[in-house]
Design a protein around this motif. Structure first.
Motif, PDB file in Angstrom:
ATOM      1  N   HIS A   3      29.613  41.741  23.502  1.00 25.27           N
ATOM      2  CA  HIS A   3      30.111  41.930  24.870  1.00 25.27           C
ATOM      3  C   HIS A   3      30.756  43.298  25.068  1.00 25.27           C
ATOM      4  N   ALA A   4      31.074  43.937  23.984  1.00 20.17           N
ATOM      5  CA  ALA A   4      31.762  45.226  24.079  1.00 20.17           C
ATOM      6  C   ALA A   4      30.944  46.258  24.834  1.00 20.17           C
ATOM      7  N   ASP A   5      29.630  46.054  24.978  1.00 23.24           N
ATOM      8  CA  ASP A   5      28.839  47.098  25.657  1.00 23.24           C
ATOM      9  C   ASP A   5      29.256  47.270  27.116  1.00 23.24           C
ATOM     10  N   ARG A   6      29.990  46.287  27.685  1.00 19.33           N
ATOM     11  CA  ARG A   6      30.486  46.494  29.058  1.00 19.33           C
ATOM     12  C   ARG A   6      31.505  47.641  29.109  1.00 19.33           C
ATOM     13  N   PHE A   7      32.034  48.003  27.944  1.00 16.29           N
ATOM     14  CA  PHE A   7      33.049  49.066  27.893  1.00 16.29           C
ATOM     15  C   PHE A   7      32.437  50.451  27.688  1.00 16.29           C
ATOM     16  N   LEU A   8      31.114  50.492  27.625  1.00 20.96           N
ATOM     17  CA  LEU A   8      30.421  51.797  27.516  1.00 20.96           C
ATOM     18  C   LEU A   8      29.861  52.172  28.881  1.00 20.96           C
ATOM     19  N   ARG A   9      30.302  53.295  29.432  1.00 24.48           N
ATOM     20  CA  ARG A   9      29.797  53.735  30.758  1.00 24.48           C
ATOM     21  C   ARG A   9      29.357  55.185  30.644  1.00 24.48           C
ATOM     22  N   VAL A  53      37.495  38.771  22.626  1.00 20.91           N
ATOM     23  CA  VAL A  53      36.772  37.644  23.217  1.00 20.91           C
ATOM     24  C   VAL A  53      36.224  38.041  24.582  1.00 20.91           C
ATOM     25  N   PRO A  54      35.108  37.427  24.972  1.00 14.97           N
ATOM     26  CA  PRO A  54      34.527  37.798  26.267  1.00 14.97           C
ATOM     27  C   PRO A  54      35.531  37.626  27.402  1.00 14.97           C
ATOM     28  N   LEU A  55      35.427  38.514  28.399  1.00 15.42           N
ATOM     29  CA  LEU A  55      36.380  38.509  29.509  1.00 15.42           C
ATOM     30  C   LEU A  55      35.709  38.025  30.784  1.00 15.42           C
ATOM     31  N   ALA A  56      36.547  37.626  31.740  1.00 15.92           N
ATOM     32  CA  ALA A  56      36.024  37.283  33.063  1.00 15.92           C
ATOM     33  C   ALA A  56      35.481  38.557  33.720  1.00 15.92           C
ATOM     34  N   GLN A  57      34.902  38.396  34.909  1.00 17.01           N
ATOM     35  CA  GLN A  57      34.160  39.487  35.547  1.00 17.01           C
ATOM     36  C   GLN A  57      34.980  40.748  35.836  1.00 17.01           C
ATOM     37  N   ASP A  58      36.226  40.582  36.296  1.00 17.84           N
ATOM     38  CA  ASP A  58      36.966  41.750  36.781  1.00 17.84           C
ATOM     39  C   ASP A  58      36.980  42.876  35.755  1.00 17.84           C
ATOM     40  N   SER A  59      36.471  44.008  36.103  1.00 25.29           N
ATOM     41  CA  SER A  59      36.429  45.110  35.144  1.00 25.29           C
ATOM     42  C   SER A  59      37.228  46.309  35.618  1.00 25.29           C
ATOM     43  N   ALA A  60      37.971  46.164  36.727  1.00 21.68           N
ATOM     44  CA  ALA A  60      38.722  47.303  37.256  1.00 21.68           C
ATOM     45  C   ALA A  60      39.778  47.775  36.278  1.00 21.68           C
ATOM     46  N   LEU A  61      40.216  46.894  35.391  1.00 24.62           N
ATOM     47  CA  LEU A  61      41.252  47.277  34.430  1.00 24.62           C
ATOM     48  C   LEU A  61      40.681  47.627  33.057  1.00 24.62           C
ATOM     49  N   ASP A  62      39.382  47.680  32.949  1.00 24.14           N
ATOM     50  CA  ASP A  62      38.793  48.026  31.646  1.00 24.14           C
ATOM     51  C   ASP A  62      39.026  49.494  31.300  1.00 24.14           C
ATOM     52  N   VAL A  63      39.362  49.733  30.047  1.00 25.79           N
ATOM     53  CA  VAL A  63      39.258  51.096  29.518  1.00 25.79           C
ATOM     54  C   VAL A  63      37.793  51.270  29.137  1.00 25.79           C
ATOM     55  N   VAL A  64      37.192  52.369  29.563  1.00 29.37           N
ATOM     56  CA  VAL A  64      35.777  52.556  29.242  1.00 29.37           C
ATOM     57  C   VAL A  64      35.565  53.833  28.427  1.00 29.37           C
ATOM     58  N   ALA A  65      34.570  53.762  27.558  1.00 30.90           N
ATOM     59  CA  ALA A  65      34.123  54.970  26.854  1.00 30.90           C
ATOM     60  C   ALA A  65      33.032  55.584  27.716  1.00 30.90           C
ATOM     61  N   ALA A  82      46.571  51.613  36.381  1.00 31.99           N
ATOM     62  CA  ALA A  82      47.305  50.343  36.500  1.00 31.99           C
ATOM     63  C   ALA A  82      47.710  49.772  35.139  1.00 31.99           C
ATOM     64  N   LEU A  83      47.106  50.249  34.073  1.00 31.73           N
ATOM     65  CA  LEU A  83      47.451  49.717  32.745  1.00 31.73           C
ATOM     66  C   LEU A  83      48.793  50.233  32.234  1.00 31.73           C
ATOM     67  N   PHE A  84      49.282  51.334  32.831  1.00 31.26           N
ATOM     68  CA  PHE A  84      50.482  51.967  32.263  1.00 31.26           C
ATOM     69  C   PHE A  84      51.762  51.355  32.834  1.00 31.26           C
ATOM     70  N   ASP A  85      52.784  51.417  32.012  1.00 31.76           N
ATOM     71  CA  ASP A  85      54.078  50.829  32.339  1.00 31.76           C
ATOM     72  C   ASP A  85      54.924  51.826  33.150  1.00 31.76           C
ATOM     73  N   PHE A  86      55.593  51.327  34.163  1.00 33.05           N
ATOM     74  CA  PHE A  86      56.524  52.161  34.952  1.00 33.05           C
ATOM     75  C   PHE A  86      57.886  51.468  34.991  1.00 33.05           C
ATOM     76  N   ASN A  87      58.953  52.279  34.994  1.00 31.97           N
ATOM     77  CA  ASN A  87      60.310  51.718  34.996  1.00 31.97           C
ATOM     78  C   ASN A  87      60.569  50.856  36.228  1.00 31.97           C
ATOM     79  N   ILE A  88      61.316  49.765  36.016  1.00 27.98           N
ATOM     80  CA  ILE A  88      61.757  48.952  37.155  1.00 27.98           C
ATOM     81  C   ILE A  88      62.810  49.736  37.938  1.00 27.98           C
ATOM     82  N   SER A  89      63.668  50.426  37.199  1.00 29.29           N
ATOM     83  CA  SER A  89      64.828  51.055  37.843  1.00 29.29           C
ATOM     84  C   SER A  89      64.482  52.252  38.721  1.00 29.29           C
ATOM     85  N   ASP A  90      63.565  53.094  38.250  1.00 29.99           N
ATOM     86  CA  ASP A  90      63.313  54.313  39.035  1.00 29.99           C
ATOM     87  C   ASP A  90      61.829  54.654  39.171  1.00 29.99           C
ATOM     88  N   GLY A  91      60.969  53.755  38.736  1.00 27.10           N
ATOM     89  CA  GLY A  91      59.532  53.985  38.905  1.00 27.10           C
ATOM     90  C   GLY A  91      58.947  55.048  37.987  1.00 27.10           C
TER      91      GLY A  91
END
Ligand code: CAP
Length: 451
Positions: A3-9, A53-65, A82-91
């Motif tokens: 299933h990893a081939d979905r991560f190749l673009r 493990v195989p994932l559901a359809q949504d691929s907007a959050l995939d890291v792709v090669a 969207a994958l990255f963390d931002f502070n609650i206190s000051d963004g």
């Protein structure tokens, strides 16, 4: 392939992704028996969603090669913001989160033999969520009475020997250097040791600096190592230093060993302390060395330090000093000091984020300096020469003067032997650093004896 081939673009390229993703360029070698493209895809899958493990359809959050070249080992990944963390206190964004995604668990994947990050690109919105430097080298130039746009080399030294001197001896060494130079940095292992308790050391240092300023009539700077495990202890040390230097606050700068103590230490210092803050990097070669096939490069580390807010960053000497480095490391210094700069794989626009100054250290002396500056193309840097200052046969005041003269020699494009005729400290650098003189200026003995 699984299933990893979905991560190749592989149909995507930098311009398709650069505005919405963090881009990262790696060199990857699969473990024996592993297929390159499959490994690149699994690496991408592990990088973001961290799942086998195989994932559901949504691929907007995939890291792709989106680039994978078996011949060169180059793999480029795109990380959705969207994958990255931002502070609650000051963004604000977090380098710990950034490193976790780009060089986290994937560094230990069994199917990967070697994996090193060589470059990354941040889109504007993410870049602007980092602090960047609050204070730049212009504040040092102002204190030194120089042009604030391009004030030239700040002649600095790291005190040698770095360990073992009493507070009085350390301050005396600093005073001797300040008589000829601008800045003294205490080295990253110096803190609150029994032979040099910090409160006494700071009191002596402030006194020595005030004397050097009064006698010379020009500003002097002390960059204090503040590195600790505990931010509260860091605050305590800073408080003592700020008190000791209360009469001349522009003379006090701080520095943190940003590799060993990490992003939290640099961020804490940056957000709580006034003034110029430098990032030292002792230990970095364990991962950044060209001989290390994992981790990330010195280029990546240095770029991270600008994002974290270091006003000055140890960048190495590009092969002209004594630490590992290469003349091709020049983009390291350009990336931190320009608004748009080219890295090995990506061009980064810093969108006005403050610039950091290169701190040049590690085996530089008056003879080696001109070639370094020639390779860099300018001298708007902070020099932190240890042996190059204290190893001068006439002592650190002459050592400091020899370094300032070496910059002048380079700026004037003067012949070093002619220049030595009326610059005695520069001339005495030849016998001080004989082994270097023999290599850089063969024939120097005859040339200088005729002077
Ligand atoms: C320099 C130094 C510095 C390193 C840092 C040392 O002394 O004090 O910590 O240069 O290297 O102990 O090695 P010398 P980098 O001038 O006597 O070599 O800036 O490459 O991280």
């Amino acid at each position: 392939m699984d299933h990893a081939d979905r991560f190749l673009r592989l149909s995507l390229s930098d311009p398709d992704l650069a505005a919405s993703h963090v881009l990262a360029a790696y060199h990857l070698t699969p473990s024996e028996g592993q297929d390159f493209l499959t490994t690149a895809a699994r690496f991408a899958a592990e990088s973001g969603r961290g799942t086998q493990v195989p994932l559901a359809q949504d691929s907007a959050l995939d890291v792709v090669a989106y680039q994978a070249e078996p011949a060169t080992g180059l793999v480029k990944l795109a990380f959705p913001l969207a994958l990255f963390d931002f502070n609650i206190s000051d963004g604000k964004a977090s380098i710990t989160s950034f490193l976790n995604l780009l060089v986290g668990n994937t560094q230990g994947m069994g199917e990967i033999a070697d994996l090193k990050l060589f470059d990354f690109h941040l889109p504007e919105s993410y870049l602007k969520a980092f602090d960047g430097p609050q204070v730049t080298i212009a504040s040092h130039w102002k204190h030194l009475g120089r042009d604030e746009a391009a004030g030239g080399m700040i002649v600095g030294a790291i005190l040698k020997p770095k360990l073992g001197l009493s507070p009085e001896a350390l301050a005396h060494a600093a005073y001797q250097f300040w008589r000829g130079g601008d800045l003294v940095e205490n080295d990253q292992p110096q803190g609150h040791q029994s032979f040099s308790p910090l409160p006494e050391t700071l009191a002596h240092m402030a006194d020595a600096l005030a004397r050097a300023q009064d006698e010379s009539g020009s500003g002097k700077i002390f960059s204090m190592n503040i590195t600790c495990d505990d931010p509260a202890e860091m605050d305590r040390r800073a408080e003592i230093a700020l008190k000791a230097f209360a009469k001349t606050p522009a003379s006090l700068a701080f520095h943190v060993d940003a590799y060993l103590a990490g992003p939290m230490a640099l961020t804490h210092a940056h957000r709580t302390l006034p003034g110029f803050l430098s990032a030292h990097r002792a230990g970095h070669a364990a991962i950044t060395s060209q001989r290390s096939q994992r981790g990330y490069s010195a280029f990546v580390l240095t770029k991270i330090h600008r994002l974290l807010g270091a006003s000055g960053i140890h960048t190495g000497t590009m092969g002209f000093g004594r630490m590992e480095g290469f003349d091709a490391d020049r983009p390291i210094a350009c990336m931190i000091a320009q608004n748009v700069a080219k890295g090995p794989y990506f061009e980064q626009n810093w969108h006005g984020l403050n610039r950091s100054a290169a701190i040049v250290s590690g085996g530089i002396n008056a003879l080696r300096l001109p070639s370094f500056l020639q390779n860099l193309g300018h001298s708007n840097v902070i020099l932190a020469a240890g042996g190059g200052a204290f190893g001068h046969i006439d002592g650190p005041t002459a050592g400091a003067r020899s370094l300032r003269q070496a910059e002048a020699c380079w700026l004037q494009r003067a012949d070093p032997f002619d220049f030595a005729k009326d610059h005695p400290e520069f001339a005495r650098a030849f016998p001080s650093f004989e082994a270097d003189a023999d290599i850089i200026h063969p024939g120097w003995r005859a040339a200088l004896s005729q002077a």
